[in-house]
Structures are given as structure tokens and as C-alpha cells.
Design a protein around this motif. Structure first.
Motif, PDB file in Angstrom:
ATOM      1  N   ALA A  28       1.492  35.315  30.674  1.00  0.00           N
ATOM      2  CA  ALA A  28       1.418  36.128  28.747  1.00  0.00           C
ATOM      3  C   ALA A  28       2.975  36.930  28.616  1.00  0.00           C
ATOM      4  O   ALA A  28       3.107  36.660  27.892  1.00  0.00           O
ATOM      5  CB  ALA A  28      -0.571  36.724  29.184  1.00  0.00           C
ATOM      6  N   PHE A 131       4.313  27.252  20.387  1.00  0.00           N
ATOM      7  CA  PHE A 131       3.497  27.390  21.253  1.00  0.00           C
ATOM      8  C   PHE A 131       3.513  27.890  22.002  1.00  0.00           C
ATOM      9  O   PHE A 131       2.449  28.967  22.657  1.00  0.00           O
ATOM     10  CB  PHE A 131       3.785  25.747  21.794  1.00  0.00           C
ATOM     11  N   ASN A 132       4.410  28.464  22.639  1.00  0.00           N
ATOM     12  CA  ASN A 132       4.475  29.972  23.427  1.00  0.00           C
ATOM     13  C   ASN A 132       3.827  31.659  22.918  1.00  0.00           C
ATOM     14  O   ASN A 132       3.405  31.970  24.003  1.00  0.00           O
ATOM     15  CB  ASN A 132       5.704  30.116  24.044  1.00  0.00           C
ATOM     16  N   GLY A 134       1.716  31.033  20.690  1.00  0.00           N
ATOM     17  CA  GLY A 134      -0.094  30.585  21.052  1.00  0.00           C
ATOM     18  C   GLY A 134      -0.414  30.931  22.531  1.00  0.00           C
ATOM     19  O   GLY A 134      -2.182  31.296  22.995  1.00  0.00           O
ATOM     20  N   ALA A 135       0.441  30.144  23.088  1.00  0.00           N
ATOM     21  CA  ALA A 135       0.188  30.654  24.811  1.00  0.00           C
ATOM     22  C   ALA A 135      -0.636  31.865  25.139  1.00  0.00           C
ATOM     23  O   ALA A 135      -1.340  32.844  25.879  1.00  0.00           O
ATOM     24  CB  ALA A 135       1.126  30.163  25.745  1.00  0.00           C
ATOM     25  N   THR A 137      -2.230  34.213  22.910  1.00  0.00           N
ATOM     26  CA  THR A 137      -3.302  34.273  23.244  1.00  0.00           C
ATOM     27  C   THR A 137      -4.239  33.487  23.813  1.00  0.00           C
ATOM     28  O   THR A 137      -5.566  34.312  24.686  1.00  0.00           O
ATOM     29  CB  THR A 137      -3.393  34.009  21.895  1.00  0.00           C
ATOM     30  N   GLY A 138      -4.038  32.185  24.472  1.00  0.00           N
ATOM     31  CA  GLY A 138      -4.583  31.644  25.075  1.00  0.00           C
ATOM     32  C   GLY A 138      -4.977  32.064  26.998  1.00  0.00           C
ATOM     33  O   GLY A 138      -6.006  32.532  27.161  1.00  0.00           O
ATOM     34  N   ILE A 281       1.083  24.518  29.898  1.00  0.00           N
ATOM     35  CA  ILE A 281       2.117  25.620  29.059  1.00  0.00           C
ATOM     36  C   ILE A 281       3.821  25.066  29.606  1.00  0.00           C
ATOM     37  O   ILE A 281       4.262  25.005  28.877  1.00  0.00           O
ATOM     38  CB  ILE A 281       2.064  27.290  29.469  1.00  0.00           C
ATOM     39  N   SER A 428      -4.403  27.835  23.453  1.00  0.00           N
ATOM     40  CA  SER A 428      -2.904  28.486  22.611  1.00  0.00           C
ATOM     41  C   SER A 428      -2.419  26.966  21.690  1.00  0.00           C
ATOM     42  O   SER A 428      -1.672  27.279  20.979  1.00  0.00           O
ATOM     43  CB  SER A 428      -2.386  27.246  24.302  1.00  0.00           C
TER      44      SER A 428
END
Length: 689
Positions: A28, A131-132, A134-135, A137-138, A281, A428
Motif C-alpha cells: 500500500a 485503481f492503484n 483504490g488499492a 484503501t483495499g 493488483i 480496491s
């Protein structure tokens, strides 16, 4: 060979899962550096992004202060009236839930302008940057949840013994759940009050497009996307993940005799799935194709990696099988239970995608109904939401039946933990939505070319579907997690009361029926308060936007600048004020039922079941309707049924406006509310019964 290996993973399973969590957090922070190295665009783009960052930070800081005051009161009550480990567990759960949402939101608002800049260069690059973002947070959600539960359990076990350590984990679950209710409600009220206010005056009355800089509520709208969908969803799934992990541990202790592997197993599943999420990811960052296909491929990749690694882990932990509720279960039985959780994730994703994506009949039916007016749009949207409950609930029933058949109540707990272990990749996808939404807003407000807006609009449409998909996932997993908690409540009650009180949860018992009615009522009262809160706050925004346009007619011609800050301030105050009553409702219901002598533990058991059943249906219907209304509007904006500015488009905007509090406030907030009811019920057993 298998026995030493089993002994190894038994002794080191929890530590290995924590190492996986640390790897996830490391990834992250690596993604954060990758995002920050990307260009944030020109000065105008940076200025708009900065305004969104400032508004989101100001709101979350004030929300943290408000929630902290309530959390301190609950901490003191648990410290003096329950026990010290439970109180400190509550504090840890609350802190990590806040941290997951706060950090994830901060990265999302830093990523938005960078996605816009990437869209100028190439759509694929914009997809990857979004996407990265969001990733981050995931990975934060699953990493922090695993670390919080694992570290707390490790220290509590050494200090107060294994039994007390497991029971005090319920405090951590309560902290995570209660904070999640506040974050979900506060963020949801904020984002939808701003969105509804901006749409009603900006789009319908003034004829402005989405994110037009002349709309005084547009910055508040973009801030709301982040505090609602990023911070709110992160806190929501963090608590569902933590509660599922804790519930599985609790059920393992209560139903699996002399089997420490039953406690280690949920940790191992969670650790493995962090690695699966990282593989997903990587898939997005290297695969090519349409955005929706690439994102769904990432989910499939993550599930496949987890499914492959679950097999050896399960057989090494349970080489001889395990006795559950007096019956021997093989390691293959437990593996099948874990597989059900992974399959359920895919099933819920596919079903929710069908009901909310522009590519399928339900959304297109709402768009077609918009041709005949506002009322028919609303009727069609409500019908889609009601239809959307059937398949998820049917599959949830099948999942419960199969996992129970494989390993009893512990099998259900394993399936739920397996399903929640996918949270890294699923969240994500969720955080991808508000990042792309903001990116589109920045493109419009910065007067960038139509080709840039076309690229961000394509990603935004996919993001809308992804947000709906993740809400469906969160709701389905919440229903299953709550069922596990209800099982824990029954087992805890048996252990506490013993033979001194002969209680039965039978439908021939009037007290159970009374409890079912009370519990069934709670989601309706809860959503009523939530919808009222959005309506009141949105009304205040509408009046302010109208006032500004009347006072400064030059706003619509571009001669005058709108006062964005006033709208931000209005929704901030309204969200913080209006979230308190509905957030405390589940606590009040449970304690009132427990306090009244004529009701007691049997009625409370009925309350838990009633809340789970009606809550599940209401949440699925609301989120599906809202997502479908939103994409029906976008379907028309693409040129179908008259396109932008047509009567069908006006009707679709009304439907989207009604659907906003459905899908982003009331519906999703039911998830943590269900868990709070069940967790509080478990906590108060030794106090009131």
C-alpha cells in the motif's frame, strides 16, 4: 512429513498472517509513492483538487472529534462495567477503523487530479492510476484488520489467558462496528446532501451539466464522494472483516473442543488472501483490455490464488480432521467451506453487476421507462431493487446450507471469513469509483478537451457499477457475518446461563415472535432517520445554491465566482448533527430489550434474527435501486432515448436523485448497524442476564 508441518503452521499461523498483513501494508505504501510520483496536472487542476482535499480533510477532522467524544464515553462504560481488556479492544477497533477510512480517503483525493492528467495521455494509464489509488484503501483495510485482531489477541492471551482474550475481542468488534456506523452515516449524509442539492438546482433548474464550475455545490459534491465512498466504505468493510474474523474465532472456541487450529485457521485464510489481493493488483497493472473486464479479471485472479493456497494450508492445519459438534470433519470438508466463501464473492459480484450495469436489461428498462415521465422512472427503479433481492438471498441460503453441512456453525464462520478475505481486491474496486468521479469533475472544471472527459466518463461509468458491486458484496457478507454472531450469542448465552434457565428459540414461543417484530422494525426506523437526514441537509443546500444564483446572476454567465465554501460548511454541519440519532438507535434498541425484565434474552434473540432478515432485504433493495437509477441516467446521457436535455433525461435525473440516499446513505449503513446489534447483545449477556 505432514505432522511436523501441521505443528509448524499451528504454532506460527497467526504470526505468518501478520507478516502477510505487513506485506500488504508495505505494498500500500509503495503504491502511495507511485501515485505521488505521477503528475497532478496544470495549475487549475491542482487548485480544484486542493479544494476537494481541504474540504474532505476539514470534514473528517470534525467527524473524528465528534465520534471520539462518544467513543470515550463507551470506553469508560466498558472499562468500569465490563472489563479492562474489552474496553481497550474497543479503543483499538475504533482507532483502526478511523485510520483505515482516513488514510484511504487522503490518498483518493491526492489521486483524482493525477487520474485526470493520466486520461490526457492514455485511458489505460488513467485506469491504472485510479485503481492503484483504490488499492491503497483495499490493502489498508485488510492489513490493519488482520494486524489489529492478531496483535490484540496475542497480547491479551499472554496477559489474561486464551479464554478471556477471545471474549475481549468482542470489544474490538464493537469499536470497529460503531465507528463504521458513524462513518457510513456521516459520510453518506454529506455526499448525498451535496449531490442532491447540486443536481436539483444545478441540473434541473439551471440546466448545468455534471460538475459545472458555476454550480456552488460542485466542490461539496466532489468532497462527498470521498468522505462517503472512500472513508465510509473503508470503515464499513474494515469492521465487517474484523467482525468476521472475530466471529470465526469465537465460534471455533465455542463449538470446536480442544482444537487450537480452529482459532488459527481464520487468520491463515486472511493472510493468504492478502497475497491473492496483491496478485489481483498486479493483474490490473499489467493486463490490457476494457476497464470492466480488467477489473473483473483482477477479482478472478485474486480468488484463484486464494483457492489454490487454501488447500495445503487447510490440510496442514487439520491433518487428522477435527471434531465439530460431536462429528468428525475432514480437512477437505473445511476446505470446501472456505471455497464456498470465495464462490459467494463471485456470485454476488455477478448478480449485482447484472442489476446495476448499463449493459444489462434492468438498467435499460429504467432508462426506457424514463421516456414516459418521472413517475414511471421511479416505479421502474423501485421494482428493480425489489427484484434484485431474490438471487442474492437465494444464494446466501444455499451457501449457509452447504457450509453448515460441511462443518456446522464453524463451517459457516469459515465461509464468511473466506468471503471477507477477498476484501483487499473488492475495496480496491470500490475506491476506484469516487477517484474516477472526481477525475471527471476536475476535467470539466478545468475546461479540458471532450476526449479527456470521454475517457473519464467511461471510467466513471465502470466505477459506478464497481461501487454498486462492492455494496452488494458488503451487504451479503454482513448478513452472513451477523448470522455467525447470532450463533455466538446463543452459544455464549448457554455457557453463561447453563441449566439455571431453560430458554428456547422456538417459533411457538411468543417472546421470540415479539423479538422478531422488534428486530424487523429496526432497519425501517434506521433508514427512515437516514433518509430524513439527507432530505433536510439537501434542502439546506438547495436554498443556498438558489440564494447565490439569485444574489449573483453573473455566476451562470461566468462573470461571478460561486462561494463553494458555504455549501461545504452547510453539509459538514448537517452530516455531523444528523448522524448521531440513527447511529445510536441499534444500541438503544438492544439495551432497552435487555433492561425490561418481561423481555430478556429470548426476546433479544428474536430481535437479532429479525434485524438480520429485514436488514438484508432492505439493504439489497436500496443499493440495487440506487445503482440502477444512477446508471440509467448515464445510459441516457450516452445518447439513448433522446440523450442529454431530453424529457427522458430529466426524469432519469430525478430517479438518480432519489436513488442517491438509497445507495450511498441508508442502504449501506444497514451493514454495520446489523453487526452492532449482534455484538452489543453478546457484550451485555454477563451484565443483564
Amino acid at each position: 512429513m505432514s505432522l511436523p508441518l501441521a505443528f509448524d503452521i499451528l504454532q506460527s499461523g497467526v504470526r505468518l498472517s501478520l507478516i502477510c498483513a505487513v506485506i500488504g501494508l508495505g505494498c500500500a505504501f509503495f503504491l502511495i509513492t507511485v501515485i505521488l510520483r505521477s503528475s497532478p496536472g496544470n495549475e487549475r487542476m491542482r487548485q480544484i483538487s486542493g479544494a476537494v482535499q481541504e474540504g474532505a480533510k476539514a470534514y473528517l477532522n470534525r467527524q473524528v472529534m465528534t465520534i471520539s467524544m462518544i467513543a470515550v464515553v463507551i470506553f469508560l462504560l466498558l472499562f468500569f462495567f465490563k472489563d479492562h481488556p474489552t474496553a481497550f479492544g474497543f479503543l483499538l477497533g475504533a482507532s483502526c477503523s478511523l485510520a483505515a477510512g482516513y488514510i484511504g480517503m487522503r490518498i483518493a483525493v491526492l489521486a483524482n487530479a493525477r487520474v485526470t492528467q493520466a486520461a490526457i495521455e492514455a485511458r489505460t494509464r488513467a485506469l491504472r492510476v485510479a485503481f492503484n489509488g483504490g488499492a491503497v484503501t483495499g490493502l489498508l483495510v485488510v492489513g490493519l484488520a488482520l494486524l489489529a485482531v492478531g496483535i490484540f489477541y496475542h497480547f491479551a492471551r499472554n496477559m489474561v489467558g486464551p479464554d478471556m482474550a477471545v471474549r475481549s475481542l468482542v470489544g474490538l468488534a464493537l469499536g470497529a462496528s460503531l465507528i463504521s456506523v458513524f462513518a457510513r452515516l456521516g459520510g453518506g449524509i454529506y455526499t448525498k446532501a451535496a449531490d442532491v442539492g447540486a443536481d436539483l438546482v444545478g441540473k434541473i433548474e439551471a440546466g448545468l451539466e455534471e460538475d459545472d464550475p458555476r454550480n456552488p455545490a460542485t466542490i461539496a459534491d466532489n468532497v462527498g464522494d470521498n468522505v462517503g465512498d472512500c472513508a465510509g466504505m473503508a470503515a464499513d468493510v474494515f469492521e465487517t472483516y474484523a467482525v468476521s474474523l472475530i466471529g470465526a474465532i469465537l465460534v471455533g472456541v465455542l463449538t470446536v473442543a480442544n482444537a487450537p487450529a480452529a482459532i488459527v485457521y481464520p487468520f491463515v485464510l486472511g493472510g493468504i488472501s492478502v497475497l491473492g489481493a496483491i496478485c489481483g493488483i498486479l493483474f490490473v497493472n499489467f493486463a490490457g483490455g476494457k476497464p470492466a473486464s480488467v477489473l473483473m479479471g483482477a477479482v478472478g485472479m485474486s480468488a484463484l490464488v486464494s483457492a489454490i493456497l487454501f488447500w495445503p494450508a487447510t490440510h496442514q492445519l487439520f491433518p487428522e480432521g477435527v471434531e465439530i459438534a460431536g462429528k468428525m470433519r475432514s480437512p477437505t470438508d473445511l476446505y470446501y467451506a472456505s471455497l464456498i466463501g470465495l464462490i459467494m464473492t463471485g456470485v454476488v459480484v455477478v448478480i449485482t453487476n447484472y442489476y446495476t450495469s448499463m449493459r444489462y436489461r434492468p438498467v435499460q428498462k429504467i432508462a426506457r421507462a424514463s421516456e414516459t415521465g418521472h413517475a414511471t422512472n421511479i416505479i421502474a427503479g423501485l421494482a428493480v431493487g425489489q427484484h434484485a433481492t431474490a438471487l442474492p438471498v437465494g444464494f446466501i441460503g444455499i451457501a449457509i446450507l452447504l457450509s453448515y453441512n460441511f462443518a456446522g456453525l464453524y463451517g459457516i464462520a469459515v465461509a464468511v471469513m473466506s468471503m471477507l478475505s477477498m476484501a483487499g481486491i473488492i475495496i480496491s474496486l470500490d475506491a476506484f469509483g469516487p477517484i474516477t468521479d472526481n477525475a471527471g469533475g476536475i476535467a470539466v472544471m478545468s475546461n479540458l478537451g471532450k476526449e479527456v472527459r470521454a475517457a473519464t466518463d467511461e471510467l466513471d461509468a465502470v466505477g459506478n457499477t464497481m461501487k454498486a458491486v462492492t455494496k452488494g458484496y458488503a451487504i451479503a457478507s454482513a448478513g452472513l457475518a451477523a448470522l455467525v454472531l447470532f450463533g455466538s450469542y446463543v452459544e455464549e448465552l448457554k455457557a453463561h446461563i447453563g441449566q439455571a434457565y431453560n430458554f428456547q428459540f422456538s417459533l411457538t414461543e411468543p417472546k421470540v415472535i415479539i423479538g422478531l417484530f422488534i428486530g424487523g422494525l429496526l432497519p425501517f426506523i434506521f433508514t427512515a432517520f437516514s433518509m430524513d437526514a439527507v432530505g433536510k441537509a439537501a434542502g439546506a443546500v438547495v436554498r443556498e445554491v438558489r440564494r447565490q444564483i439569485q444574489a449573483k446572476p453573473g455566476i451562470l454567465t461566468g462573470a461571478d465566482m460561486p462561494d463553494y465554501g458555504t455549501c461545504v460548511d452547510i453539509v459538514t454541519k448537517a452530516a455531523l448533527r444528523e448522524m448521531i440519532v440513527p447511529a445510536l438507535l441499534p444500541l438503544a434498541f438492544v439495551i432497552l430489550v435487555a433492561v425490561i425484565p418481561q423481555l430478556g434474552p429470548v426476546v433479544l434473540g428474536g430481535v437479532l434474527v429479525g434485524t438480520i432478515v429485514t436488514g438484508l432485504f432492505v439493504a439489497i433493495a436500496m443499493t440495487s435501486s440506487g445503482g440502477a437509477w444512477d446508471n440509467a441516467k448515464k445510459f441516457i446521457e450516452e445518447g439513448n432515448y433522446g440523450g442529454k436535455g431530453s424529457p427522458a433525461h430529466a426524469a432519469a435525473v430525478t430517479g438518480d436523485t432519489v436513488g442517491d440516499p438509497y445507495k450511498d446513505t441508508a442502504g449501506p449503513a444497514i451493514n454495520p448497524m446489523i453487526k452492532v446489534v449482534n455484538i452489543v447483545a453478546i457484550l451485555i449477556i454477563p451484565i443483564f442476564f
